[in-house]
Design a protein around this motif. Structure first.
Motif, PDB file in Angstrom:
ATOM      1  N   ILE A 163      -0.563 -41.822  41.641  1.00  0.00           N
ATOM      2  CA  ILE A 163       0.282 -41.575  42.808  1.00  0.00           C
ATOM      3  C   ILE A 163      -0.314 -40.447  43.639  1.00  0.00           C
ATOM      4  N   GLU A 164      -0.573 -39.309  42.974  1.00  0.00           N
ATOM      5  CA  GLU A 164      -1.157 -38.182  43.690  1.00  0.00           C
ATOM      6  C   GLU A 164      -1.767 -37.207  42.698  1.00  0.00           C
ATOM      7  N   ASP A 217       0.021 -37.114  38.997  1.00  0.00           N
ATOM      8  CA  ASP A 217       1.222 -37.941  38.908  1.00  0.00           C
ATOM      9  C   ASP A 217       0.811 -39.406  38.941  1.00  0.00           C
ATOM     10  N   PHE A 218       1.382 -40.173  38.034  1.00  0.00           N
ATOM     11  CA  PHE A 218       1.091 -41.589  38.004  1.00  0.00           C
ATOM     12  C   PHE A 218       2.299 -42.338  37.474  1.00  0.00           C
ATOM     13  N   TYR A 234      -1.074 -46.409  37.560  1.00  0.00           N
ATOM     14  CA  TYR A 234      -1.426 -46.279  38.971  1.00  0.00           C
ATOM     15  C   TYR A 234      -1.284 -44.819  39.375  1.00  0.00           C
TER      16      TYR A 234
END
Length: 75
Positions: A36-37, A24-25, A34
């Motif tokens: 996220i996870e 996930d970004f 960026y």
């Protein structure tokens, strides 16, 4: 962008990821991604992203799981 985040196997290996993961970004308005996870246990229900991607590739869920199992057994 996909090359930088979701399709870069070197970055996933750096995180010791293998098999099926969901990354996930977010992407800023300037186009900078960026992270996220990294979800090492992504959803596998019929409505989840991974099975939808398999179907988009013309693969049944059974075929997808066969590939996952075969890949795991090679390690």
């Amino acid at each position: 962008m996909r090359r930088n985040c979701t399709n870069d196997p070197h970055r996933l290996r750096a995180c010791r990821c293998s098999g099926v993961v969901r990354v996930d970004f977010i992407v800023t308005p300037e186009g900078k991604p960026y992270l996220i996870e990294i979800n090492s246990i992504p959803g596998m229900s019929a409505g989840s992203i991974v099975p939808k991607q398999a179907r988009a590739m013309g693969m049944s869920l059974g075929e997808m799981f066969d590939l996952i199992i075969a890949d795991t057994c090679r390690k």
